[in-house]
Design a protein around this motif. Structure first.
Motif, short mmCIF file in Angstrom:
data_model
loop_
_atom_site.label_atom_id
_atom_site.label_comp_id
_atom_site.label_asym_id
_atom_site.label_seq_id
_atom_site.Cartn_x
_atom_site.Cartn_y
_atom_site.Cartn_z
N VAL A 12 1.03 -1.14 0.00
CA VAL A 12 -0.03 0.08 0.46
C VAL A 12 1.17 1.06 -0.34
CG1 VAL A 12 -2.02 1.75 1.14
CG2 VAL A 12 -2.08 -1.16 1.19
N LEU A 13 1.20 1.96 -1.21
CA LEU A 13 1.46 3.44 -0.99
C LEU A 13 1.10 4.24 -0.55
CD1 LEU A 13 3.72 5.06 -2.50
CD2 LEU A 13 2.04 5.74 -4.22
N VAL A 14 2.03 5.03 0.66
CA VAL A 14 0.88 6.04 1.76
C VAL A 14 1.52 6.98 1.28
CG1 VAL A 14 0.89 7.43 3.93
CG2 VAL A 14 0.02 4.37 3.51
N VAL A 15 0.63 8.64 -0.11
CA VAL A 15 1.65 9.40 0.32
C VAL A 15 0.71 10.83 1.24
CG1 VAL A 15 1.53 11.39 -1.30
CG2 VAL A 15 1.92 8.94 -2.28
N GLU A 16 1.48 11.13 2.21
CA GLU A 16 0.37 12.08 2.90
C GLU A 16 1.79 13.43 3.33
OE1 GLU A 16 -1.08 14.81 4.79
OE2 GLU A 16 -2.52 12.78 4.66
N ASP A 17 1.78 14.32 3.42
CA ASP A 17 2.69 14.80 3.84
C ASP A 17 2.33 15.69 5.52
OD1 ASP A 17 0.95 17.16 3.28
OD2 ASP A 17 1.23 18.58 1.96
N GLU A 18 1.49 15.31 6.08
CA GLU A 18 1.27 15.86 7.56
C GLU A 18 1.66 14.89 8.22
OE1 GLU A 18 -2.65 17.50 9.16
OE2 GLU A 18 -2.97 17.68 6.82
N PHE A 19 3.14 14.56 9.07
CA PHE A 19 3.48 13.94 9.28
C PHE A 19 3.40 12.97 10.71
CE2 PHE A 19 7.00 12.08 12.82
CZ PHE A 19 7.78 11.38 12.67
N ILE A 20 2.17 13.37 11.64
CA ILE A 20 1.46 12.38 12.06
C ILE A 20 0.26 11.30 10.66
CG2 ILE A 20 -0.34 12.49 13.98
CD1 ILE A 20 2.31 12.73 15.36
N ILE A 21 -0.79 11.91 10.53
CA ILE A 21 -0.89 11.48 9.68
C ILE A 21 -0.99 10.50 9.31
CG2 ILE A 21 -3.26 11.71 7.66
CD1 ILE A 21 -3.88 14.77 9.05
N ALA A 22 0.03 10.38 8.12
CA ALA A 22 1.18 9.51 8.27
C ALA A 22 1.92 8.58 8.49
CB ALA A 22 2.73 10.31 7.24
N LEU A 23 2.28 9.06 9.88
CA LEU A 23 2.83 7.18 10.62
C LEU A 23 1.17 6.80 11.27
CD1 LEU A 23 4.81 8.56 13.45
CD2 LEU A 23 4.96 7.74 11.47
N ASP A 24 -0.21 7.45 11.42
CA ASP A 24 -1.36 7.02 11.22
C ASP A 24 -1.58 5.92 10.55
OD1 ASP A 24 -3.17 5.94 13.22
OD2 ASP A 24 -4.05 7.74 12.36
N LEU A 25 -1.32 6.48 9.38
CA LEU A 25 -2.14 5.66 8.08
C LEU A 25 -1.34 4.60 8.11
CD1 LEU A 25 -2.93 8.94 5.70
CD2 LEU A 25 -4.23 7.33 6.88
N VAL A 36 3.52 -1.15 3.80
CA VAL A 36 3.51 -0.17 3.41
C VAL A 36 4.98 0.64 2.92
CG1 VAL A 36 3.68 2.67 4.07
CG2 VAL A 36 3.02 0.80 5.53
N GLU A 37 4.34 1.01 2.11
CA GLU A 37 5.28 2.20 0.73
C GLU A 37 5.10 3.06 1.29
OE1 GLU A 37 8.46 2.52 -1.73
OE2 GLU A 37 7.49 0.74 -1.42
N GLY A 38 6.52 3.86 2.01
CA GLY A 38 6.24 5.10 1.82
C GLY A 38 6.54 5.16 3.59
N PRO A 39 5.70 5.90 4.30
CA PRO A 39 4.98 7.16 3.94
C PRO A 39 5.90 8.47 3.09
CG PRO A 39 5.11 8.04 5.69
CD PRO A 39 5.56 5.69 5.68
N TYR A 40 5.29 8.94 2.01
CA TYR A 40 6.46 10.16 0.92
C TYR A 40 5.31 11.68 1.59
CZ TYR A 40 8.64 6.18 -0.95
OH TYR A 40 9.85 5.37 -1.51
N ALA A 41 5.94 12.60 1.64
CA ALA A 41 5.76 13.27 1.99
C ALA A 41 5.20 14.10 0.88
CB ALA A 41 6.12 14.75 3.01
N ASN A 42 6.13 13.72 -0.72
CA ASN A 42 5.40 14.36 -1.74
C ASN A 42 5.87 13.41 -3.35
OD1 ASN A 42 8.72 14.23 -3.18
ND2 ASN A 42 8.93 15.42 -1.67
#
Length: 126
Positions: A12-25, A36-42
């Motif tokens: 599952v690719l996760v692209v999220e630039d808000e750090f806490i939300i990215a960790l939670d996802l 998890v592939e990522g999370p990537y901020a950009n």
């Protein structure tokens, strides 16, 4: 609650630039037994990742650190990857028009709803 081991672990690719939300996802995805592939901020870093390996499912924030995620979403859609948009910047109607097979979750999304969406996307990926 123990996670059941799965033989068909998906990426599952996760692209999220808000750090806490990215960790939670990412944690939610791992709890389901997926990689998890990522999370990537950009999106540019995510483009590099999908060039190496196409994910089975993608969770994308609409506004990333380097602009809108739509070019990445277009590439994923073209490759047949189910997408879950996770954003406060887009409506279900906007998603339906541009990505009729995608799902949308407004931030903040209850974890149970997100889990349900990931499982639905996973089934679409088969």
């Amino acid at each position: 609650m123990a996670t059941q081991p799965t033989t068909d672990q998906q990426t599952v690719l996760v692209v999220e630039d808000e750090f806490i939300i990215a960790l939670d996802l990412s944690e939610t995805v791992r709890d389901l037994g997926h990689r998890v592939e990522g999370p990537y901020a950009n999106k540019d870093h995510a483009f590099i990742a999908i060039d190496q390996e196409m994910p089975d499912v993608a969770i994308l924030d609409v506004m990333t650190a380097d602009g809108e995620v739509f070019p990445l979403a277009d590439a994923l859609t073209e490759a047949g990857v189910p997408i879950i948009f996770h954003s406060g910047h887009i409506t279900d109607k906007d998603i339906e028009e541009r990505y009729p097979n995608a799902m949308a979750a407004a931030k903040p999304c209850p974890p149970a709803k997100l889990v349900e969406m990931i499982e639905t996307a996973r089934e679409m990926a088969h």
